[in-house]
Design a protein around this motif. Sequence first.
Motif, PDB file in Angstrom:
ATOM      1  N   ALA A 159      16.925   5.356   7.433  1.00 44.87           N
ATOM      2  CA  ALA A 159      15.849   6.287   7.742  1.00 44.87           C
ATOM      3  C   ALA A 159      15.545   6.299   9.235  1.00 44.87           C
ATOM      4  CB  ALA A 159      14.585   5.920   6.952  1.00 44.87           C
ATOM      5  N   HIS A 160      14.847   7.347   9.659  1.00 45.19           N
ATOM      6  CA  HIS A 160      14.558   7.483  11.088  1.00 45.19           C
ATOM      7  C   HIS A 160      13.769   6.318  11.634  1.00 45.19           C
ATOM      8  CE1 HIS A 160      10.715   8.844   9.458  1.00 45.19           C
ATOM      9  NE2 HIS A 160      10.211   8.869  10.666  1.00 45.19           N
ATOM     10  N   GLU A 161      12.832   5.777  10.844  1.00 49.88           N
ATOM     11  CA  GLU A 161      12.025   4.661  11.352  1.00 49.88           C
ATOM     12  C   GLU A 161      12.868   3.395  11.500  1.00 49.88           C
ATOM     13  OE1 GLU A 161      10.864   5.076   6.910  1.00 49.88           O
ATOM     14  OE2 GLU A 161      11.454   6.349   8.590  1.00 49.88           O
ATOM     15  N   ALA A 213      21.749  14.209  -1.671  1.00 48.08           N
ATOM     16  CA  ALA A 213      21.029  12.961  -1.373  1.00 48.08           C
ATOM     17  C   ALA A 213      21.084  12.597   0.104  1.00 48.08           C
ATOM     18  CB  ALA A 213      21.618  11.825  -2.208  1.00 48.08           C
ATOM     19  N   ASP A 214      21.566  13.515   0.936  1.00 48.83           N
ATOM     20  CA  ASP A 214      21.710  13.212   2.359  1.00 48.83           C
ATOM     21  C   ASP A 214      20.893  14.165   3.224  1.00 48.83           C
ATOM     22  OD1 ASP A 214      23.619  10.991   2.784  1.00 48.83           O
ATOM     23  OD2 ASP A 214      24.975  12.277   1.638  1.00 48.83           O
ATOM     24  N   LEU A 215      20.538  13.660   4.400  1.00 46.77           N
ATOM     25  CA  LEU A 215      19.936  14.474   5.444  1.00 46.77           C
ATOM     26  C   LEU A 215      21.002  14.785   6.477  1.00 46.77           C
ATOM     27  CD1 LEU A 215      16.505  12.820   6.340  1.00 46.77           C
ATOM     28  CD2 LEU A 215      16.838  15.148   5.543  1.00 46.77           C
ATOM     29  N   VAL A 216      21.061  16.034   6.910  1.00 43.75           N
ATOM     30  CA  VAL A 216      22.012  16.393   7.954  1.00 43.75           C
ATOM     31  C   VAL A 216      21.269  17.010   9.132  1.00 43.75           C
ATOM     32  CG1 VAL A 216      23.906  16.709   6.332  1.00 43.75           C
ATOM     33  CG2 VAL A 216      22.491  18.668   6.927  1.00 43.75           C
ATOM     34  N   THR A 217      21.741  16.716  10.325  1.00 46.08           N
ATOM     35  CA  THR A 217      21.163  17.297  11.534  1.00 46.08           C
ATOM     36  C   THR A 217      21.712  18.711  11.699  1.00 46.08           C
ATOM     37  OG1 THR A 217      21.061  15.102  12.545  1.00 46.08           O
ATOM     38  CG2 THR A 217      20.832  17.002  14.013  1.00 46.08           C
ATOM     39  N   VAL A 218      20.806  19.703  11.823  1.00 50.13           N
ATOM     40  CA  VAL A 218      21.238  21.106  11.847  1.00 50.13           C
ATOM     41  C   VAL A 218      20.774  21.881  13.087  1.00 50.13           C
ATOM     42  CG1 VAL A 218      21.382  21.264   9.328  1.00 50.13           C
ATOM     43  CG2 VAL A 218      19.220  21.840  10.463  1.00 50.13           C
ATOM     44  N   GLY A 273       0.809  -1.216   0.000  1.00 51.40           N
ATOM     45  CA  GLY A 273       0.000   0.000   0.000  1.00 51.40           C
ATOM     46  C   GLY A 273       0.837   1.258   0.000  1.00 51.40           C
ATOM     47  N   ALA A 274       0.179   2.395   0.246  1.00 55.49           N
ATOM     48  CA  ALA A 274       0.811   3.705   0.100  1.00 55.49           C
ATOM     49  C   ALA A 274       1.963   3.934   1.064  1.00 55.49           C
ATOM     50  CB  ALA A 274      -0.241   4.798   0.294  1.00 55.49           C
ATOM     51  N   ASN A 275       1.942   3.281   2.220  1.00 54.85           N
ATOM     52  CA  ASN A 275       2.987   3.501   3.232  1.00 54.85           C
ATOM     53  C   ASN A 275       3.971   2.345   3.331  1.00 54.85           C
ATOM     54  OD1 ASN A 275       2.136   6.109   4.264  1.00 54.85           O
ATOM     55  ND2 ASN A 275       0.327   5.043   5.034  1.00 54.85           N
ATOM     56  N   ALA A 276       4.052   1.548   2.266  1.00 52.81           N
ATOM     57  CA  ALA A 276       4.895   0.356   2.292  1.00 52.81           C
ATOM     58  C   ALA A 276       6.369   0.682   2.499  1.00 52.81           C
ATOM     59  CB  ALA A 276       4.716  -0.440   1.001  1.00 52.81           C
ATOM     60  N   GLN A 277       6.838   1.823   1.999  1.00 47.81           N
ATOM     61  CA  GLN A 277       8.249   2.153   2.152  1.00 47.81           C
ATOM     62  C   GLN A 277       8.619   2.343   3.618  1.00 47.81           C
ATOM     63  OE1 GLN A 277      10.730   2.261  -0.461  1.00 47.81           O
ATOM     64  NE2 GLN A 277      11.811   1.996   1.481  1.00 47.81           N
ATOM     65  N   PHE A 278       7.704   2.947   4.387  1.00 44.89           N
ATOM     66  CA  PHE A 278       7.965   3.108   5.819  1.00 44.89           C
ATOM     67  C   PHE A 278       8.070   1.741   6.493  1.00 44.89           C
ATOM     68  CE2 PHE A 278       5.458   6.987   4.750  1.00 44.89           C
ATOM     69  CZ  PHE A 278       6.474   7.916   4.942  1.00 44.89           C
ATOM     70  N   GLY A 279       7.184   0.833   6.113  1.00 42.10           N
ATOM     71  CA  GLY A 279       7.228  -0.512   6.673  1.00 42.10           C
ATOM     72  C   GLY A 279       8.512  -1.236   6.317  1.00 42.10           C
ATOM     73  N   ALA A 280       8.951  -1.080   5.060  1.00 39.64           N
ATOM     74  CA  ALA A 280      10.187  -1.730   4.632  1.00 39.64           C
ATOM     75  C   ALA A 280      11.391  -1.166   5.379  1.00 39.64           C
ATOM     76  CB  ALA A 280      10.368  -1.553   3.123  1.00 39.64           C
ATOM     77  N   ILE A 323      11.588  12.673   5.427  1.00 41.40           N
ATOM     78  CA  ILE A 323      12.924  12.299   5.893  1.00 41.40           C
ATOM     79  C   ILE A 323      13.270  10.854   5.556  1.00 41.40           C
ATOM     80  CG2 ILE A 323      13.142  14.069   7.664  1.00 41.40           C
ATOM     81  CD1 ILE A 323      12.095  12.150   9.724  1.00 41.40           C
ATOM     82  N   ILE A 324      12.818  10.404   4.383  1.00 37.66           N
ATOM     83  CA  ILE A 324      13.208   9.094   3.890  1.00 37.66           C
ATOM     84  C   ILE A 324      13.928   9.273   2.557  1.00 37.66           C
ATOM     85  CG2 ILE A 324      11.332   7.907   5.078  1.00 37.66           C
ATOM     86  CD1 ILE A 324       9.846   7.709   2.419  1.00 37.66           C
ATOM     87  N   PRO A 325      14.776   8.318   2.160  1.00 34.90           N
ATOM     88  CA  PRO A 325      15.552   8.475   0.934  1.00 34.90           C
ATOM     89  C   PRO A 325      14.718   8.779  -0.301  1.00 34.90           C
ATOM     90  CG  PRO A 325      16.396   6.626   2.199  1.00 34.90           C
ATOM     91  CD  PRO A 325      15.140   7.085   2.894  1.00 34.90           C
ATOM     92  N   ASP A 326      13.528   8.187  -0.399  1.00 33.44           N
ATOM     93  CA  ASP A 326      12.706   8.381  -1.589  1.00 33.44           C
ATOM     94  C   ASP A 326      12.224   9.812  -1.761  1.00 33.44           C
ATOM     95  OD1 ASP A 326      13.094   5.787  -2.275  1.00 33.44           O
ATOM     96  OD2 ASP A 326      11.024   5.126  -1.985  1.00 33.44           O
TER      97      ASP A 326
END
Length: 393
Positions: free
Chosen positions: A299-301, A370-375, A37-44, A257-260
Motif C-alpha cells: 500500500a501507499h503508506e 485486485a490490483d491498483l494501476v497508475t494511470v 481501532g478504525a484505522n488499524a489497517q493503515f497502521g499495520a 487505495i489499500i488492498p481491503d
Amino acid sequence: MKTLFAVPAIAMAMSVAFVTNVNAEVLKIGAIFPLSGANAQFGANARNGMELALEDINKNRAAVDKVQLVFADVPAPNGAAAAVQRLVSQDGVVGIIGSFVSSITLAASEATERLGIPMITHSFADQITGRGYKYIFQVAPKASTFGEKQFGYTLDLAKQAGTKIERIAIFYEDTAYGTAQADGIRKAAQKAGVEVVIDDAYPLGITDVAPLINKLRRSKAQVVFPVSYFNDGILIIRTMKQQKVDLPIVGGAAGYIIPDFQKALGPYAEDVFSIAPANYDNVPELAARYKAKYGTFMAHESIMYGAALQHMVAAADRAKSRDPAKIRDAITQVRNCEGLATGIPGGCTVFDANGLTSSAYPIFVQWRGADLVTVFPASAARQAPRWLGREVK
C-alpha cells in the motif's frame, strides 16, 4: 506562529533522561501509528513498510549500530502527546515516524516540537507544515495540493474521453485531512468555472449515507469526489453502486487505495479512481518482496513510511550523532533517492524550508481487479486510464 515553547517540568525531566541515551550506539526511532481501532489497517501497512525498509537498513550495519524501531499504538489524537513523551523519556528515541491520520500527527507534532525531536510524516493536512515548526517534515504533498490535482487530473482525463465537466459533487469527512483536501478541490473547481453542486461534510464514522447518495442522484453531478478514510469510503461506494448511481468516482487516497478496499467491495471497486502519493507498480522488485512477505500488495503508506524511515536513518548517519537537533538539521540536507523513495513520484525524499516535500507529486491510480494501476499523468502511467468503462488514450 511562534515556534518557541515554554518547556514544562516533564519535558525538562525528559531532556535529562535523554542525555543517558545520547551516547548509545543503537539508533532508536519511534513509530506512532493507529495499530488498533478504525484505522488499524493503515497502521499495520505502515509498520510493514517500515519493517521491510529496516531489513535493508540493518543488512550491512554493525551489530552495535543497528536501527531499532519502537512502536506506540495511538488510535486517537488525545493519546499522541503522551506517546511521544513516553518514547523519548523511557525508550530514548531520537526521532519519530508517523502517524498517517492527520489529526493524530498534528497532536504528536506539538509534542515533538516542544521536545525538539524530529518527526517525519506522510499525513496530508496543510497545517502540519503550515505552523512554522522546525521539527516536523511531510514526505508527501499537502492535502490542498492533492485536492487541486484530484480535480485537475479529472478534468484532463474527461477531456481526453470527450467529456466536458461542468458539475461536480464533493463529499468529505469533517477532519483535518478531509476539510483541507476538499478545500483544494473546491478552489480548483471555482478557478476552472465548474459548478460544485454538492459540497457536503459528514462526521467521521457515518453510519447512514443514504441521504448523501439520494442528494447525489438528484444533483446532475458528472463526477463525485469522496474524501474519506476506509469505512466511510466503503459505505459511500457500496451505496452508490447498489442504488445504480453510475458516475466516475475519484477517491481521496486514504481508504481508497489499500488492498481491503477491493476485498470489501469486490466488483464495485472496478475502475474507481483515486489520487495517490505513490503506487507499488513503480517499484516492482520491492513490491514483489513485500507481497511474498505479507501476502498482499504494498500500500501507499507502506512505501511512504518506509521511505520516511530511510530518510531519518540517512540523516542520523550524516549527522554522525544521536543528538535530535543535529539529526533534524541533517534531515533538511539529505536528498534520498534510493530504496522505497524511488517508489514516490519524483523518486526522492527531500524537503523545503518549511519541511514540506519539494519533489513528490500526486498520481492517479485506478482499480483493475485486485490490483491498483497508475494511470495518470502520462509521465508516471503504467496503463491507460478507463473512463466509464472505455479506455482513454
